[in-house]
Design an enzyme around this catalytic site. Structure first.
Site, mmCIF file in Angstrom:
data_model
loop_
_atom_site.group_PDB
_atom_site.id
_atom_site.type_symbol
_atom_site.label_atom_id
_atom_site.label_comp_id
_atom_site.label_asym_id
_atom_site.label_seq_id
_atom_site.Cartn_x
_atom_site.Cartn_y
_atom_site.Cartn_z
ATOM 1 N N GLU A 1 -2.466 -9.223 3.741
ATOM 2 C CA GLU A 1 -2.692 -9.642 5.136
ATOM 3 C C GLU A 1 -4.146 -9.441 5.546
ATOM 4 O O GLU A 1 -4.470 -9.474 6.727
ATOM 5 C CB GLU A 1 -1.768 -8.857 6.070
ATOM 6 C CG GLU A 1 -2.270 -7.496 6.542
ATOM 7 C CD GLU A 1 -2.479 -6.468 5.446
ATOM 8 O OE1 GLU A 1 -3.210 -5.495 5.674
ATOM 9 O OE2 GLU A 1 -1.920 -6.623 4.345
ATOM 10 N N HIS B 1 -3.901 -5.407 0.042
ATOM 11 C CA HIS B 1 -3.527 -5.918 1.361
ATOM 12 C C HIS B 1 -3.551 -7.445 1.408
ATOM 13 O O HIS B 1 -4.603 -8.044 1.637
ATOM 14 C CB HIS B 1 -4.478 -5.366 2.432
ATOM 15 C CG HIS B 1 -4.244 -3.932 2.758
ATOM 16 N ND1 HIS B 1 -3.461 -3.521 3.812
ATOM 17 C CD2 HIS B 1 -4.673 -2.809 2.146
ATOM 18 C CE1 HIS B 1 -3.430 -2.192 3.840
ATOM 19 N NE2 HIS B 1 -4.158 -1.743 2.840
ATOM 20 N N CYS C 1 0.815 -1.221 0.000
ATOM 21 C CA CYS C 1 0.000 0.000 0.000
ATOM 22 C C CYS C 1 0.850 1.273 0.000
ATOM 23 O O CYS C 1 1.503 1.565 -0.993
ATOM 24 C CB CYS C 1 -0.983 -0.045 1.173
ATOM 25 S SG CYS C 1 -2.390 1.067 0.970
#
Length: 356
Positions: free
Chosen positions: A333, A331, A246
């Site tokens: 995660e 993302h 990001c």
């Protein structure tokens, strides 16, 4: 108590006050996630913004331990309907109480679909949430036109270094507003993760002899992080494997001569398709960003596009030529999900030499 959302184009929505009753000016953005409202509230990338949840019912399972940081970060919270009686065996309170505790104002009972259509058609804009029924539009609008979030990374980064002990590879994680699950995704794969404040020098990080370096997500305009970009360039010049997510993806691009630009209304939600340009496979990803890397500004001898957004064609990742460096805009995660791209952490482990 009545509350009002005033947009810089002069549109006014009237609803009910939730949380704090103070007035706040912020950038108004929307998130399309159908679950995970608590993870949204505690994502540091929302610092400097007020979040509109497009899903109509928020708070039905209350406040649970599913938090991405120790506190909520948005300036304001905007929902269609707030659940009055949450139900969950892990529930520790209501969203209303959570917002009040952290002095975050919000508004409920407005047409969030109409608001989202305005933001999509006209682009992200500033707005004010207020409970002052005597507000004067001619005084507020000039304030909204000049409001700027500035550099908010300094607000969200950790104050001191901390370590998650393990016996595997040593990873240095630069915290630009890192979600908890980034460190946890590495730690559960056996990595010892040292989390550094955003303004830590490259020299200090490299002196610890890490096996790999992670650049985290974070809020705001990447171009505001001028000092950090200089340190990221030094990390690029090292031979240490680097994985960036990001804001970290954007900062690495800026550090190596590429450009970034502001998207009309950003990507925020849990259902964004991204295409791996090497394999042609499409993954569903979680995203939260208002800026993107300009793929046309890339020096192809330095980096080439690795992922692209299927919806609008914007860049979603880079592979750096001749370097053990790859970066993504989305993302991997993601918490609560989707987890399609979690394999990228395994790829990072392989870059550091494979499983220990």
């Amino acid at each position: 108590m009545k509350a009002f959302l005033i947009l810089e184009d002069g549109t006014v929505f009237t609803g009910t006050s939730i949380g704090s009753t103070k007035s706040v000016i912020s950038e108004i953005v929307f998130n399309t996630s159908m679950t995970g409202y608590l993870e949204v509230l505690t994502d540091p990338s929302y610092a400097g913004q007020a979040v509109v949840m497009t899903y109509p019912l928020i708070g039905n399972y209350g406040v649970t331990p599913d938090m991405e940081s120790a506190q909520p970060w948005p300036d304001g919270y905007i929902v269609r309907e707030l659940s009055r009686i949450p139900s969950n065996f892990r529930c520790q309170g209501t969203i209303q109480e959570f917002l009040k505790e952290h002095d975050i104002p919000g508004i409920a009972g407005i047409d969030t679909r109409a608001l989202t259509k305005i933001l999509r058609e006209k682009g992200t804009m500033n707005g004010m949430i207020t409970t002052d029924e005597n507000y004067k539009l001619d005084e507020i609008l000039p304030q909204l036109h000049v409001y700027n979030t500035g550099n908010v990374v300094d607000k969200v980064t950790c104050c001191e270094k901390k370590v998650l002990k393990a016996d595997g590879y040593k990873v240095a994680l630069l915290d630009f507003g890192a979600k908890n699950n980034i460190a946890q995704s590495l730690h559960k794969r056996g990595c010892e993760v040292t989390i550094y404040p955003a303004h830590t020098t490259a020299e200090e990080i490299l002196s610890s002899d890490p096996d790999g370096i992670m650049l985290s997500n974070g809020p705001g305009d990447p171009k505001a992080c001028t000092d950090i970009i200089k340190e990221v360039k030094k990390l690029y010049d090292s031979e240490v494997p680097i994985f960036a997510i990001c804001l970290g993806h954007q900062l690495m691009a800026l550090a190596t001569g590429a450009d970034t630009y502001k998207l009309k209304y950003g990507h925020r939600g849990g259902n964004h398709p991204v295409k791996d340009l090497e394999t042609g496979r499409v993954y569903i990803s979680s995203q939260n960003h208002g800026y993107a890397v300009d793929a046309d500004s890339l020096d192809q001898t330095i980096a080439v596009p690795a992922f692209t957004n299927v919806n609008d064609g914007t860049n979603e990742g880079l592979k750096y030529t001749g370097k053990n460096i790859f970066t993504v805009q989305f993302h991997p995660e993601a918490c609560p999900g989707p987890q399609d791209s979690g394999y990228l952490f395994d790829k990072f482990i392989e870059m550091m030499g494979g499983q220990k």
